[in-house]
Scaffold this active site. Structure first.
Site, short mmCIF file in Angstrom:
data_model
loop_
_atom_site.label_atom_id
_atom_site.label_comp_id
_atom_site.label_asym_id
_atom_site.label_seq_id
_atom_site.Cartn_x
_atom_site.Cartn_y
_atom_site.Cartn_z
N SER A 1 39.31 22.31 23.07
CA SER A 1 38.18 21.74 22.30
C SER A 1 38.26 20.31 22.50
O SER A 1 37.33 19.43 21.99
CB SER A 1 38.35 22.00 20.94
OG SER A 1 38.46 23.43 20.74
N HIS B 1 34.51 25.73 27.69
CA HIS B 1 34.57 25.72 26.01
C HIS B 1 33.67 26.60 25.48
O HIS B 1 32.47 26.27 25.62
CB HIS B 1 34.47 24.10 25.73
CG HIS B 1 34.65 24.19 24.15
ND1 HIS B 1 33.86 23.47 23.52
CD2 HIS B 1 35.70 24.51 23.44
CE1 HIS B 1 34.16 23.49 22.12
NE2 HIS B 1 35.45 24.16 22.09
N GLU C 1 30.30 24.77 27.13
CA GLU C 1 30.52 23.69 27.63
C GLU C 1 31.37 23.90 28.86
O GLU C 1 32.43 24.25 28.87
CB GLU C 1 30.88 22.46 26.69
CG GLU C 1 30.03 22.11 25.50
CD GLU C 1 30.56 21.32 24.44
OE1 GLU C 1 29.99 20.37 24.00
OE2 GLU C 1 31.75 21.57 23.95
N ASN D 1 31.77 19.04 19.56
CA ASN D 1 32.89 18.74 18.86
C ASN D 1 32.80 17.34 18.48
O ASN D 1 33.22 17.03 17.31
CB ASN D 1 34.42 19.34 19.22
CG ASN D 1 34.18 20.81 19.16
OD1 ASN D 1 33.70 21.29 18.25
ND2 ASN D 1 35.46 21.56 19.71
N1 LIG Z 1 38.67 27.96 16.66
C1 LIG Z 1 37.65 27.86 17.06
O1 LIG Z 1 36.82 27.61 16.43
C2 LIG Z 1 37.53 27.22 18.52
C3 LIG Z 1 36.49 26.99 19.30
C4 LIG Z 1 36.44 26.55 20.57
C5 LIG Z 1 37.61 26.39 21.30
N2 LIG Z 1 38.79 26.50 20.72
C6 LIG Z 1 40.07 26.16 21.23
O2 LIG Z 1 40.66 27.50 21.81
C7 LIG Z 1 42.14 27.46 21.92
C8 LIG Z 1 42.63 28.50 20.92
O3 LIG Z 1 42.27 28.54 19.91
P1 LIG Z 1 42.26 29.32 18.65
O4 LIG Z 1 41.63 28.76 17.47
O5 LIG Z 1 41.89 30.59 19.16
O6 LIG Z 1 43.67 29.54 18.14
P2 LIG Z 1 44.68 30.81 17.44
O7 LIG Z 1 45.78 30.06 16.82
O8 LIG Z 1 43.87 31.47 16.62
O9 LIG Z 1 45.09 31.75 18.76
C9 LIG Z 1 46.29 31.24 19.67
C10 LIG Z 1 46.80 32.50 20.59
O10 LIG Z 1 47.50 32.06 21.44
C11 LIG Z 1 48.55 32.71 21.33
N3 LIG Z 1 49.59 32.07 22.24
C12 LIG Z 1 50.60 31.15 21.65
N4 LIG Z 1 51.31 30.89 22.68
C13 LIG Z 1 51.22 31.51 23.90
C14 LIG Z 1 51.62 31.66 25.13
N5 LIG Z 1 52.70 31.07 25.60
N6 LIG Z 1 51.29 32.60 25.93
C15 LIG Z 1 50.29 33.47 25.46
N7 LIG Z 1 49.42 33.28 24.33
C16 LIG Z 1 50.12 32.50 23.57
C17 LIG Z 1 49.20 33.12 19.83
O11 LIG Z 1 49.60 34.06 19.79
C18 LIG Z 1 47.82 32.91 19.52
O12 LIG Z 1 47.20 34.45 19.30
C19 LIG Z 1 42.50 25.98 21.57
O13 LIG Z 1 42.51 25.21 22.69
C20 LIG Z 1 41.11 25.63 20.62
O14 LIG Z 1 40.94 24.22 20.69
C21 LIG Z 1 38.93 26.95 19.37
#
Ligand SMILES: NC(=O)c1ccc[n+]([C@@H]2O[C@H](COP(=O)([O-])OP(=O)(O)OC[C@H]3O[C@@H](n4cnc5c(N)ncnc54)[C@H](O)[C@@H]3O)[C@@H](O)[C@H]2O)c1
Length: 596
Positions: A121, A142, A154, A192
């Site tokens: 993000s 994204h 995005e 964002n």
């Molecule tokens: N939460 C949102 O609203 C949102 C929206 C758009 C983009 N993002 C982006 O998406 C990405 C993930 O965010 P999220 O909110 O889903 O996080 P999250 O914490 O909910 O999930 C992350 C997952 O990654 C897994 N993980 C960690 N290390 C790992 C590895 N080495 N190999 C495989 N899996 C691994 C974890 O076990 C976890 O299930 C981030 O870069 C975030 O910025 C988030």
């Protein structure tokens, strides 16, 4: 010919990853879904199952399609399972070193032609890409939360991303029905960058007890038509993820103080309050992962309890003024059964207001929202006057005269002399300090702000402004009146912009700055906010409707009072106002409306 993507890998099955798996599998693409451990894999599988089961229950997905969807997903622990996919999307936590390690590993495991994408993000896609030997095949994709629902993607190209890779990813987005905006690699991209300053500001309002979580969220939902309030959205995003995004944006985006995460966020993350995913964040949820909010110790009592809180009985209401707001407010009170005394500066004005109220009530009858009898009863409750003396026996006065402090102060001084003791005196000001008006009387404890939104008969929100001198009884009375009007009254402190304008206008101003910096176009920015965040209008559409002059005046007030450098009005906004491009009302603002 666009590249065929038949198998896609997703790394990390958390909030975003599980949703991204669903998007691909729903569109007939085989997915290899990868996690770091067996328990995390099971959680991801359960999230996918929960989401698709809900879609079936809602009738949005056939059972057979759900089963076919699940058959397309192959779950595995570790990146080795991704050796033959065409595209990988990484969605692990927002840490640069972690993402770089994963990309280096993906570079080793995947075929040379595989495209590697990050769902980051806020981190630099460029910095992630240089951890591989193929930065030209690295791109940002994204998605928005929840990924299966939100239409926007995005697509982030770095200076080295190959044009054909961009084109292939754009074609893929179109294939699964998403709208993409393609942009360069800048912290927070479009959505964002515009959203997180607003979210962080809302958290700081909550942290400083400026308003309750329920009131902050209700204000933005009801005042701006947003699908959810900022604190509920923080819970959905995940507070750990939100913290990392803010922190990165602060460091990458010019150290704008508005992106420095509010200290409360760090405390909540440390305490394990991560939002929905952990079952508790700003709100408490039925169980981890559930969207259902349950009452907790901070849940306010039902409105009736506010009445017990010393609210005074109100039967007769005076409304002072003859403009749009006064007219709407008279109608609202009369329809709700209050006896109303309208006071204007002359019987000619009274006749005009009376006509306007009648016309509006008649519209209600034509639309079937009001019976003729109700209309007549409402009109019968209103008396028309051109002298303030007729307010001697009302229980509440609502002032809606011109937005000038000297005028309002003089009026409140007169009301102080005329009105009986115990009356609640309310101003509808949207930008002046209520305390200035209150101190024009000898009874500042009885003075509140009642900030109605335009058009008053339609908009469900009223901001109840409590000054440092307002008594709890006067505030409780104001809130009880809002409830009796069928409106939601949100209580806030006496600061410039109250809740809604203070959170809304800096965001609009930021959108203007983004346009000014040529990062994106007005159309793409509007798209991003509507399709990525569910806003009913994009910022430029809204600015043209509100009026650029009005928006500039509000932004200037916020800047002057709060002295926040980031609130300085965008020069482009000032220039457009100077040029007379004020929006729809002059047929030209950010867009040309002369042909519409
Ligand atoms: N939460 C949102 O609203 C949102 C929206 C758009 C983009 N993002 C982006 O998406 C990405 C993930 O965010 P999220 O909110 O889903 O996080 P999250 O914490 O909910 O999930 C992350 C997952 O990654 C897994 N993980 C960690 N290390 C790992 C590895 N080495 N190999 C495989 N899996 C691994 C974890 O076990 C976890 O299930 C981030 O870069 C975030 O910025 C988030």
């Amino acid at each position: 010919m666009a590249r065929e993507f038949s198998t896609v890998g997703v790394v990390g099955l958390g909030t975003m990853g599980a949703g991204i798996v669903e998007v691909f599998a729903r569109n007939g693409i085989d997915v290899v879904a990868v996690e770091i451990s067996a328990p995390a894999l099971e959680r991801g599988r359960a999230t996918l199952k929960g989401s698709t089961d809900r879609a079936v229950a809602k009738g949005k997905l056939a059972e057979a399609d759900r089963d076919a969807l699940h058959e397309r997903v192959h779950f595995a622990v570790g990146l080795d399972a991704l050796h033959s996919v065409d595209l990988v999307i990484e969605a692990v936590p927002e840490h640069l070193d972690l993402k770089q390690r994963i990309f280096a590993e993906l570079d080793r495991v995947c075929r040379p032609e595989t495209i590697l994408a990050t769902n980051t993000s806020s981190l630099s896609v460029t910095e992630i890409s240089v951890a591989t030997s193929r930065p030209n095949q690295v791109i940002g994709i994204h998605f928005f939360n929840p990924a299966p629902v939100m239409k926007l993607v995005e697509v982030v190209r770095t200076v080295v991303t190959a044009p054909e890779v961009v084109a292939d990813v754009e074609a893929l987005c179109a294939r699964f029905g998403k709208v993409d905006v393609t942009i360069n690699d800048r912290a927070g991209f479009i959505a964002n960058a515009l959203l997180f300053g607003y979210l962080n500001h809302a958290v700081s309002m909550f942290e400083s007890h400026y308003a309750t979580r329920e009131d902050i969220d209700a204000a933005m939902k009801l005042g701006c038509g947003l699908p959810m309030g900022p604190l509920a959205l923080m819970d959905l995003i995940g507070l750990d993820t939100a913290y990392e995004i803010l922190d990165t944006m602060y460091r990458r985006g010019g150290r704008d103080r508005r992106h420095a995460p509010v200290p409360l966020l760090k405390q909540m993350v440390t305490a394990g309050l991560l939002g929905r995913k952990s079952g508790r964040g700003f709100y408490t949820y039925e169980r981890p992962g559930s969207p259902v909010v349950v009452p907790d110790e901070a849940t306010p009592p039902a409105t009736d309890a506010a009445l017990a809180d010393g609210a005074r009985a109100i039967a007769k209401v005076g409304v002072v003024g003859s403009g749009t707001m006064a007219t709407g407010i008279i109608e609202v009170f009369a329809k709700a059964g209050y006896e109303v005394v309208s006071v204007t500066r002359g019987m000619e004005k009274s006749a005009k207001v009376c006509e306007a109220v009648k016309t509006s009530l008649n519209k209600g009858v034509v639309r079937g929202k009001l019976t003729e009898a109700d209309r007549d009863a409402a009109l019968g409750r209103i008396s028309w006057s051109a002298t303030l003396d007729h307010l001697a026996d009302v229980d509440l006065v609502v002032e809606a005269v011109v937005e000038e402090l000297s005028v309002k102060k003089a009026l409140f001084a007169s009301l102080d002399e005329i009105c009986k003791p115990g009356v609640v005196l309310a101003t509808t000001t949207s930008s002046l300090p209520v305390i200035d008006v209150a101190m024009a009387t000898q009874r500042p404890a009885d003075v509140v702000g009642l900030h109605f939104f335009n058009p008053a008969p339609v908009m469900p929100l009223v901001e109840v402004v409590r000054t440092i001198r307002t008594s709890p009884e006067a505030a409780a009375t104001a809130r009880a009146v809002c409830a009796a009007l069928g409106k939601t009254g949100v209580v806030c402190g006496d600061r410039s912009g109250f809740i809604v304008n203070a959170l809304l206008f800096p965001y609009l101003n930021d959108a203007v700055k983004m346009l000014e910096a040529s990062y994106s176009t007005a159309d793409d920015i509007d798209h991003a906010m509507k399709l990525g965040c569910g806003y009913p209008m994009g910022p430029f559409e809204l600015l043209d409707v509100v009026g650029l002059d009005v928006s500039l005046a509000i932004q200037r007030e916020l800047y002057l009072e709060l002295r926040e450098p980031g609130f300085a009005p965008a020069p482009l906004l000032e220039h457009l106002v100077t040029a007379g491009y004020l929006g729809r009302k002059t047929r030209r603002g950010f867009r040309d409306h002369s042909h519409r």
